[in-house]
Design an enzyme around this catalytic site. Structure first.
Site, PDB file in Angstrom:
ATOM      1  N   CYS A 311       0.860  -1.193   0.000  1.00  0.00           N
ATOM      2  CA  CYS A 311       0.000   0.000   0.000  1.00  0.00           C
ATOM      3  C   CYS A 311       0.887   1.230   0.000  1.00  0.00           C
ATOM      4  O   CYS A 311       1.931   1.235   0.646  1.00  0.00           O
ATOM      5  CB  CYS A 311      -0.837   0.063   1.275  1.00  0.00           C
ATOM      6  SG  CYS A 311      -2.116  -1.163   1.329  1.00  0.00           S
ATOM      7  N   GLU A 345       1.584  -3.873  -5.657  1.00  0.00           N
ATOM      8  CA  GLU A 345       0.508  -4.867  -5.550  1.00  0.00           C
ATOM      9  C   GLU A 345      -0.734  -4.370  -6.283  1.00  0.00           C
ATOM     10  O   GLU A 345      -1.034  -3.179  -6.260  1.00  0.00           O
ATOM     11  CB  GLU A 345       0.201  -5.077  -4.059  1.00  0.00           C
ATOM     12  CG  GLU A 345      -0.661  -6.284  -3.777  1.00  0.00           C
ATOM     13  CD  GLU A 345      -0.972  -6.423  -2.290  1.00  0.00           C
ATOM     14  OE1 GLU A 345      -0.024  -6.561  -1.487  1.00  0.00           O
ATOM     15  OE2 GLU A 345      -2.158  -6.372  -1.939  1.00  0.00           O
TER      16      GLU A 345
HETATM   17  N1  ACO Z   1      -5.736  14.140 -10.093  1.00  0.00           N
HETATM   18  C1  ACO Z   1      -4.993  14.024 -11.218  1.00  0.00           C
HETATM   19  N2  ACO Z   1      -3.683  13.640 -11.208  1.00  0.00           N
HETATM   20  C2  ACO Z   1      -3.128  13.385 -10.018  1.00  0.00           C
HETATM   21  C3  ACO Z   1      -3.841  13.496  -8.803  1.00  0.00           C
HETATM   22  C4  ACO Z   1      -5.201  13.907  -8.872  1.00  0.00           C
HETATM   23  N3  ACO Z   1      -5.935  14.052  -7.771  1.00  0.00           N
HETATM   24  N4  ACO Z   1      -3.029  13.162  -7.784  1.00  0.00           N
HETATM   25  C5  ACO Z   1      -1.840  12.850  -8.329  1.00  0.00           C
HETATM   26  N5  ACO Z   1      -1.904  12.991  -9.678  1.00  0.00           N
HETATM   27  C6  ACO Z   1      -0.834  12.756 -10.633  1.00  0.00           C
HETATM   28  C7  ACO Z   1       0.114  13.921 -10.637  1.00  0.00           C
HETATM   29  O1  ACO Z   1      -0.271  14.879 -11.568  1.00  0.00           O
HETATM   30  C8  ACO Z   1       1.433  13.285 -10.966  1.00  0.00           C
HETATM   31  O2  ACO Z   1       1.591  13.079 -12.333  1.00  0.00           O
HETATM   32  P1  ACO Z   1       2.484  14.099 -13.237  1.00  0.00           P
HETATM   33  O3  ACO Z   1       3.753  14.381 -12.488  1.00  0.00           O
HETATM   34  O4  ACO Z   1       2.710  13.307 -14.493  1.00  0.00           O
HETATM   35  O5  ACO Z   1       1.658  15.298 -13.400  1.00  0.00           O
HETATM   36  C9  ACO Z   1       1.319  11.887 -10.366  1.00  0.00           C
HETATM   37  O6  ACO Z   1      -0.066  11.651 -10.211  1.00  0.00           O
HETATM   38  C10 ACO Z   1       2.038  11.768  -9.056  1.00  0.00           C
HETATM   39  O7  ACO Z   1       1.880  12.932  -8.316  1.00  0.00           O
HETATM   40  P2  ACO Z   1       2.595  13.108  -6.908  1.00  0.00           P
HETATM   41  O8  ACO Z   1       2.383  14.517  -6.442  1.00  0.00           O
HETATM   42  O9  ACO Z   1       3.983  12.614  -6.970  1.00  0.00           O
HETATM   43  O10 ACO Z   1       1.754  12.078  -6.030  1.00  0.00           O
HETATM   44  P3  ACO Z   1       0.965  12.310  -4.671  1.00  0.00           P
HETATM   45  O11 ACO Z   1       1.885  12.786  -3.596  1.00  0.00           O
HETATM   46  O12 ACO Z   1      -0.248  13.100  -4.908  1.00  0.00           O
HETATM   47  O13 ACO Z   1       0.615  10.801  -4.305  1.00  0.00           O
HETATM   48  C11 ACO Z   1      -0.749   8.877  -4.340  1.00  0.00           C
HETATM   49  C12 ACO Z   1       0.040   9.894  -5.196  1.00  0.00           C
HETATM   50  C13 ACO Z   1       0.182   8.206  -3.349  1.00  0.00           C
HETATM   51  C14 ACO Z   1      -1.357   7.825  -5.239  1.00  0.00           C
HETATM   52  C15 ACO Z   1      -1.852   9.703  -3.599  1.00  0.00           C
HETATM   53  O14 ACO Z   1      -2.775  10.174  -4.536  1.00  0.00           O
HETATM   54  C16 ACO Z   1      -2.594   8.927  -2.535  1.00  0.00           C
HETATM   55  O15 ACO Z   1      -2.112   8.735  -1.435  1.00  0.00           O
HETATM   56  N6  ACO Z   1      -3.828   8.472  -2.868  1.00  0.00           N
HETATM   57  C17 ACO Z   1      -4.656   7.774  -1.905  1.00  0.00           C
HETATM   58  C18 ACO Z   1      -4.168   6.380  -1.666  1.00  0.00           C
HETATM   59  C19 ACO Z   1      -3.966   5.600  -2.959  1.00  0.00           C
HETATM   60  O16 ACO Z   1      -4.805   5.595  -3.850  1.00  0.00           O
HETATM   61  N7  ACO Z   1      -2.792   4.944  -3.053  1.00  0.00           N
HETATM   62  C20 ACO Z   1      -2.430   4.098  -4.159  1.00  0.00           C
HETATM   63  C21 ACO Z   1      -3.156   2.802  -4.055  1.00  0.00           C
HETATM   64  S1  ACO Z   1      -2.461   1.555  -5.055  1.00  0.00           S
HETATM   65  C22 ACO Z   1      -1.317   0.782  -4.033  1.00  0.00           C
HETATM   66  O17 ACO Z   1      -1.380   1.000  -2.846  1.00  0.00           O
HETATM   67  C23 ACO Z   1      -0.315  -0.162  -4.602  1.00  0.00           C
END
Ligand code: ACO
Ligand code: ZN
Length: 456
Positions: A311, A345
């Site tokens: 996760c 995962e």
């Molecule tokens: N809408 C559109 N694009 C987004 C969004 C959003 N809300 N959030 C992130 N992105 C995109 C960014 O634009 C970026 O892409 P780019 O650099 O090509 O523009 C990319 O995703 C990563 O952005 P970061 O700022 O590095 O990521 P962030 O700190 O926002 O974290 C994460 C990404 C961890 C997925 C976060 O959204 C989160 O914690 N989500 C909730 C939990 C989750 O879904 N985790 C993943 C589950 S899958 C797994 O656990 C294996």
């Protein structure tokens, strides 16, 4: 139609609404009316009725409680016995909603598809549809003696999740959390103790992650709590960013509280209360008050499927600032130290997929652009396996990324990669934005061979 008749008609239409009905609902903060399903209905003591709705083509984090004014009862689809809903034009819809005198006529509900709605939520929704969602099982066993959650326990009972339990776990149950200096609105259900969920806010110690029902209780806790950073070993530090490695067996209470907190923002993952088989990598930002949690990822000590992340989460106040990619970069750095390729995962969430796709594309493009010709007048040559070795990205993810980027061409009997100038320029711009990067020299870590240990 006179006023009395009109009011009667409104009452009739909302009175016939039940859980499972689908109808257009105005999404809070927008002027859009996407199709939504009613998950639950509650009547408050002031006799206002609230409807908990899920927007069908959108991620569950947008689910919300709305009042009657947000419902367009002209196009209700009723649930059928077979679990489906009736068609929109079956003739069994509720009477047309007639606005009470004095009310402005509401905009028509959309006949358009949801992708006309602007915003990243749509992209996320489209991606979400592609993801095969795993049914989640939420265990509520909490070893921390501080509180015992009283929400459904599918795993404990060993039985299927009942309809009632399903409705409960589908709904957000925590209104707000306070974590350090942040107040955060949860996205999904998490099995915090029932008595805490009735409070307007759950107060969480940002260092040990214990939860309390009031600020006063938390203040009392903070006086006794001497942690100013996550437990475990600090294995990385560069400038203000640190990573702590926490063993889910040795620091069980912390690991469980972290999983519980993370569940508020992770919809599709099993909540691991058996934290023994996992390591947790918590990323923090340092200031004079301590090491504040920014995000984390968990990782199985031994993965038969080459998973290097179970996760992953960036705490919402820190999202969209590049920390997600930093966490991902760190997870691949660990895999490089292990001399293995790895992959997250599955299934990935919508935001997880976006972040990984972006990380993979940038990492692979960087390698391809920097690849040097092997001899005079020769084009640079690199194999897929070499890309995997250099990045620790698993082969299937490398191949899918090259395909998505549309870089592979078949030319004169062989596969060649062509990158046009536009892609290179776009890549350069994107890399300039990635200000914080992992510096492998700052990682002080030796992988353990968990298979050689009799017990984790
Ligand atoms: N809408 C559109 N694009 C987004 C969004 C959003 N809300 N959030 C992130 N992105 C995109 C960014 O634009 C970026 O892409 P780019 O650099 O090509 O523009 C990319 O995703 C990563 O952005 P970061 O700022 O590095 O990521 P962030 O700190 O926002 O974290 C994460 C990404 C961890 C997925 C976060 O959204 C989160 O914690 N989500 C909730 C939990 C989750 O879904 N985790 C993943 C589950 S899958 C797994 O656990 C294996
Ligand atoms: Zn504490």
């Amino acid at each position: 139609m006179d006023v009395e008749e009109a009011v009667q008609s409104i009452c009739d239409s909302t009175a016939s609404l039940s859980e499972g009905c689908r109808l257009p609902v105005r999404m809070t903060g927008t002027s859009d009316w996407p199709l939504a399903e009613i998950i639950s209905i509650k009547e408050l003591s002031d006799s206002t009725t609230w409807y908990y709705v899920h927007y069908v083509d959108f991620n569950k984090r947008l689910d919300e409680w709305v009042t009657e004014e947000y419902l367009d009862t002209r196009k209700v689809q009723f649930p059928r016995k077979d679990g489906l809903t009736t068609g929109q034009n079956t003739g069994v819809t509720t009477p047309k909603r007639i606005p009470p005198v004095g009310e402005r006529s509401r905009p028509a509900s959309p006949i358009t598809s949801p992708d006309i709605v602007n915003g990243s939520a749509v992209l996320a929704a489209a991606l979400q549809k592609k993801i095969n969602r795993k049914r989640k099982a939420v265990s509520t066993e909490n070893e921390d003696s501080q509180d015992v959650p009283s929400t459904p326990t599918p795993r404990q009972s060993g039985s299927m999740v009942t309809h009632h339990d399903d409705v409960v776990t589908r709904m957000k149950n925590v209104q707000l959390i306070e974590l350090g200096s942040h107040r955060i609105k949860p996205w999904y259900f998490a099995p915090y103790p029932q008595e805490l969920c009735t409070m307007t806010c759950i107060y969480i110690c940002e260092f040990c992650l214990k939860y309390r029902k009031s600020r006063k209780c938390l203040e009392r806790h903070i006086k006794k709590c001497n942690l100013r950073h996550p437990p475990g070993n600090e294995i990385y530090r560069k400038n203000t960013i640190s990573f702590f490695e926490i063993d889910g067996r040795k620091n069980k209470s912390y690991a469980q509280n972290l999983c519980l907190l993370a569940k508020l923002f992770l919809d599709h993952k099993t909540l691991y209360y058996d934290t023994d088989p996992f390591l947790f990598y918590v990323m923090t930002e340092f200031d004079s008050r301590g090491f504040h949690i920014v995000g984390y990822f968990s990782k199985e000590k031994e993965s038969t499927e080459d998973y290097n992340v179970a996760c992953i989460l960036t705490m919402p106040p820190y999202q969209r600032k590049g920390y997600g990619k930093l966490l991902i970069e760190f997870s691949y750095e660990l895999s490089k130290f292990e001399g293995k390729t790895g992959s997250p995962e599955k299934p990935l969430s919508d935001l997880g997929l976006l972040s990984y796709r972006s990380y993979w594309a940038q990492t692979i493009l960087e390698i391809l652009i920097l690849a040097k010709p092997t001899g005079d007048n020769e084009k640079p040559q690199i194999t897929i396996n070499e890309i995997c070795e250099l990045t620790s990205i698993k082969k299937e993810d490398v191949i899918s990324t090259l395909q998505i980027l549309n870089l592979i061409n078949y030319y004169k009997g062989q596969y060649i990669i062509c990158i046009n100038k536009e892609t290179i320029d776009q890549h350069r711009k994107a890399m300039e934005k990635r200000k914080i990067r992992i510096d492998s020299k700052c990682l002080h870590w030796t992988p353990k061979d968990w298979s050689k240990r009799s017990k984790w």
